[in-house]
Design an enzyme around this catalytic site. Structure first.
Site, PDB file in Angstrom:
ATOM      1  CB  CYS A   7    -107.899 -67.239  80.583  1.00 28.20           C
ATOM      2  SG  CYS A   7    -109.107 -66.242  81.485  1.00 28.20           S
ATOM      3  CG  ASN A  87    -103.018 -49.152  82.476  1.00 31.02           C
ATOM      4  OD1 ASN A  87    -102.918 -48.014  82.929  1.00 31.02           O
ATOM      5  ND2 ASN A  87    -101.965 -49.835  82.032  1.00 31.02           N
ATOM      6  CG  HIS A  98    -107.594 -61.831  82.878  1.00 29.92           C
ATOM      7  ND1 HIS A  98    -107.947 -63.157  82.656  1.00 29.92           N
ATOM      8  CD2 HIS A  98    -107.232 -61.754  84.195  1.00 29.92           C
ATOM      9  CE1 HIS A  98    -107.823 -63.844  83.779  1.00 29.92           C
ATOM     10  NE2 HIS A  98    -107.376 -63.008  84.725  1.00 29.92           N
ATOM     11  CG  HIS A 100    -103.235 -56.813  84.138  1.00 30.11           C
ATOM     12  ND1 HIS A 100    -104.271 -56.852  83.222  1.00 30.11           N
ATOM     13  CD2 HIS A 100    -102.395 -55.830  83.710  1.00 30.11           C
ATOM     14  CE1 HIS A 100    -104.057 -55.948  82.286  1.00 30.11           C
ATOM     15  NE2 HIS A 100    -102.938 -55.300  82.565  1.00 30.11           N
TER      16      HIS A 100
HETATM   17  P1  AMP Z   1    -102.253 -53.301  80.214  1.00 33.48           P
HETATM   18  O1  AMP Z   1    -101.915 -52.231  79.238  1.00 33.48           O
HETATM   19  O2  AMP Z   1    -102.406 -52.782  81.612  1.00 33.48           O
HETATM   20  O3  AMP Z   1    -103.428 -54.159  79.768  1.00 33.48           O
HETATM   21  O4  AMP Z   1    -100.958 -54.224  80.277  1.00 33.48           O
HETATM   22  C1  AMP Z   1    -100.860 -55.481  79.729  1.00 33.48           C
HETATM   23  C2  AMP Z   1     -99.443 -55.913  79.956  1.00 33.48           C
HETATM   24  O5  AMP Z   1     -99.365 -57.312  79.690  1.00 33.48           O
HETATM   25  C3  AMP Z   1     -98.421 -55.236  79.048  1.00 33.48           C
HETATM   26  O6  AMP Z   1     -97.451 -54.572  79.852  1.00 33.48           O
HETATM   27  C4  AMP Z   1     -97.810 -56.402  78.252  1.00 33.48           C
HETATM   28  O7  AMP Z   1     -96.434 -56.236  78.030  1.00 33.48           O
HETATM   29  C5  AMP Z   1     -98.118 -57.585  79.145  1.00 33.48           C
HETATM   30  N1  AMP Z   1     -98.201 -58.874  78.459  1.00 33.48           N
HETATM   31  C6  AMP Z   1     -98.905 -59.169  77.347  1.00 33.48           C
HETATM   32  N2  AMP Z   1     -98.768 -60.465  77.039  1.00 33.48           N
HETATM   33  C7  AMP Z   1     -97.978 -61.008  77.995  1.00 33.48           C
HETATM   34  C8  AMP Z   1     -97.458 -62.316  78.222  1.00 33.48           C
HETATM   35  N3  AMP Z   1     -97.738 -63.346  77.407  1.00 33.48           N
HETATM   36  N4  AMP Z   1     -96.659 -62.500  79.300  1.00 33.48           N
HETATM   37  C9  AMP Z   1     -96.364 -61.483  80.120  1.00 33.48           C
HETATM   38  N5  AMP Z   1     -96.826 -60.233  79.962  1.00 33.48           N
HETATM   39  C10 AMP Z   1     -97.611 -59.994  78.912  1.00 33.48           C
HETATM   40 ZN    ZN Z   2    -108.911 -64.001  81.090  1.00 34.24          ZN
END
Ligand code: AMP
Ligand code: ZN
Length: 112
Positions: A7, A87, A98, A100
């Site tokens: 967010c 995931n 959130h 993705h």
């Molecule tokens: P998940 O395990 O599917 O929740 O993946 C979350 C992903 O977000 C991970 O691959 C992290 O490396 C990525 N992530 C976390 N913080 C950031 C950020 N500030 N900018 C870009 N990617 C991020």
């Molecule tokens: Zn959010």
């Protein structure tokens, strides 16, 4: 949502490497890439996980795969191939609550 990192990225409160944006999604590069191409297609609406998706969100998700297709083309991996991953929850290792979708590509991916 306060204290949600995605967010904050959407609001421009923390920096990101943004590849694409429309009314429903923002696409950024993952900060910790697992492959040469590792992007995240993030809903602008804060939806904590697939468990929180409702029928009212169908308008948003209608374009999810066409956004993925656009990113694959933009990253020039539509021909070589790519993987889309969502995931959801603890056992899947979801780190950011959130919605993705990961787009992974750019080299041979490990088998699932
Ligand atoms: P998940 O395990 O599917 O929740 O993946 C979350 C992903 O977000 C991970 O691959 C992290 O490396 C990525 N992530 C976390 N913080 C950031 C950020 N500030 N900018 C870009 N990617 C991020
Ligand atoms: Zn959010």
């Amino acid at each position: 949502m306060e204290n949600c990192i995605f967010c904050k990225i959407i609001k421009g409160q923390i920096p990101s490497s943004k590849l694409y944006e429309d009314d429903d999604f923002i696409v950024i590069r993952d900060i910790n890439p697992l492959y040469k191409v590792h992007t995240l297609i993030i809903t602008k609406k804060h939806i904590a996980s697939v468990n929180e998706v409702t029928d009212g969100d169908s308008e948003i998700f209608r374009s999810l795969f066409s956004v993925a297709k656009k990113i694959a083309e933009k990253e020039n991996v539509n021909g070589s191939g790519f993987r889309l991953v969502v995931n959801s929850g603890k056992d899947a290792g979801q780190l950011v609550p959130h919605f993705h979708m990961h787009l992974l590509a750019g080299e041979k991916l490990r088998e699932l």
